[in-house]
Design an enzyme around this catalytic site. Structure first.
Site, short mmCIF file in Angstrom:
data_model
loop_
_atom_site.label_atom_id
_atom_site.label_comp_id
_atom_site.label_asym_id
_atom_site.label_seq_id
_atom_site.Cartn_x
_atom_site.Cartn_y
_atom_site.Cartn_z
N GLY A 1 2.01 2.80 -2.36
CA GLY A 1 3.18 1.64 -3.42
C GLY A 1 3.38 2.54 -5.00
N SER B 1 4.91 6.15 -4.59
CA SER B 1 6.22 6.70 -5.01
C SER B 1 6.54 6.82 -3.85
CB SER B 1 5.26 8.86 -4.66
OG SER B 1 5.05 8.95 -3.73
N GLY B 2 8.17 7.03 -3.74
CA GLY B 2 8.97 6.49 -2.23
C GLY B 2 9.18 5.99 -1.82
N ILE B 3 9.31 5.55 -0.67
CA ILE B 3 10.33 4.01 0.23
C ILE B 3 9.01 2.97 -0.40
CG2 ILE B 3 9.93 2.31 2.23
CD1 ILE B 3 10.57 5.16 3.47
N GLY B 4 7.93 3.39 -0.70
CA GLY B 4 6.70 2.34 -1.22
C GLY B 4 6.93 1.54 -2.26
N THR C 1 1.08 -0.84 -0.48
CA THR C 1 0.01 0.77 -0.24
C THR C 1 1.20 1.62 -0.57
OG1 THR C 1 -0.21 0.25 2.49
CG2 THR C 1 -1.85 -1.35 0.92
N SER D 1 7.81 5.04 12.26
CA SER D 1 9.61 6.08 11.64
C SER D 1 9.86 5.89 12.68
CB SER D 1 8.49 7.29 11.80
OG SER D 1 9.15 8.16 11.76
N TYR E 1 1.84 13.12 14.46
CA TYR E 1 2.26 11.85 13.85
C TYR E 1 3.68 11.01 14.63
CZ TYR E 1 5.51 10.44 10.22
OH TYR E 1 5.79 8.66 9.48
#
Length: 250
Positions: free
Chosen positions: A15, A17-20, A13, A137, A150
């Site tokens: 997915g 952009s970025g890390i995904g 999920t 995180s 957050y």
């Protein structure tokens, strides 16, 4: 040499952009058939085009009915899930005194509610001995200005896995949290605004807080996710894996 996720069914999920995105691409390179989700259709389809054997499904993970549609599609096409990477999430920064109810609902909806119902909706499809990874995180373990909501949302994920490993221990499903530090992604750069100079200043400031002296590349986080997804981590369960250059340890 066999690939680590050969013929595995993986759902990632967040997915697009970025890390995904980088993790989904690595999972596919390692032999998995990958489903990726995202909220924005055009960006999601572009991401899927860059991944071999990827199926895009437009989903907002904070809406359980959309997750149910995703899982119904996976069930109809493959019948099970071997790897679930609950990576969708995000949030903004505001100090105490400026936080609104809308801020709380948005951040907890994306990070806590979204992760909970992603896993719970997938649970009937998870194969015995499947791997479930939640994106946490370092914010869940350290204090930072303006980060309380957050941080609390990411700390909740750590609590989830401690309990879920007991709820389904008869099935051998592994639950782990992957907690990145600062990572060079579009989402990180957006915190600084559109100016390149401001983005570079942000990266420099964040790098100064990290013992290794730099922020992570998304590929470094993806390789840690691959470890947790694969049989290399067959006895790793209920843990939090920090991939942060040491920042949360000082």
């Amino acid at each position: 040499m066999s690939r680590k996720l050969e013929n595995k069914i993986a759902v990632v999920t967040g997915g697009s952009s970025g890390i995904g995105l980088v993790t989904a691409r690595l999972f596919a390179e390692e032999g998995a058939l990958v489903y990726i989700t995202g909220r924005r259709k055009a960006e999601l389809e572009q991401a899927a085009d860059s991944i071999a054997h990827a199926t895009p499904v437009q989903v907002d993970s904070s809406h359980p009915e959309q997750l149910a549609r995703l899982m119904a599609q996976v069930e109809a096409e493959h019948g099970h899930i071997d790897v679930l990477f609950a990576n969708a999430g995000g949030g903004s920064l505001k100090p105490l005194g400026a936080i609104t109810e809308a801020d709380y609902d948005d951040i907890f909806g994306r990070n806590v509610k979204g992760s909970l119902f992603t896993v719970q909706t997938a649970l009937p499809l998870l194969a015995d001995h499947a791997s479930v990874i939640l994106t946490g995180s370092i914010a869940g373990s350290i204090g930072q200005p303006g980060c309380s909501i957050y941080s609390a949302s990411k700390a909740a994920l750590r609590a989830f896995v401690r309990n879920w490993i007991l709820d389904v221990k008869d099935r051998g499903i592994r639950f782990n949290v992957l907690s990145p530090g600062a990572t060079h992604t579009p989402a990180l750069l957006e915190l600084a605004g559109p100016e390149a100079s401001a983005q570079q200043a942000l990266l420099k400031r964040m790098s100064s807080l990290i013992p290794l002296g730099r922020v992570a590349a998304p590929e470094e986080i993806a390789r840690a996710a691959l470890f947790l997804a694969s049989d290399d981590a067959s006895f790793v369960n209920g843990s939090e894996l920090f991939v942060d250059g040491g920042q949360a340890q000082i």
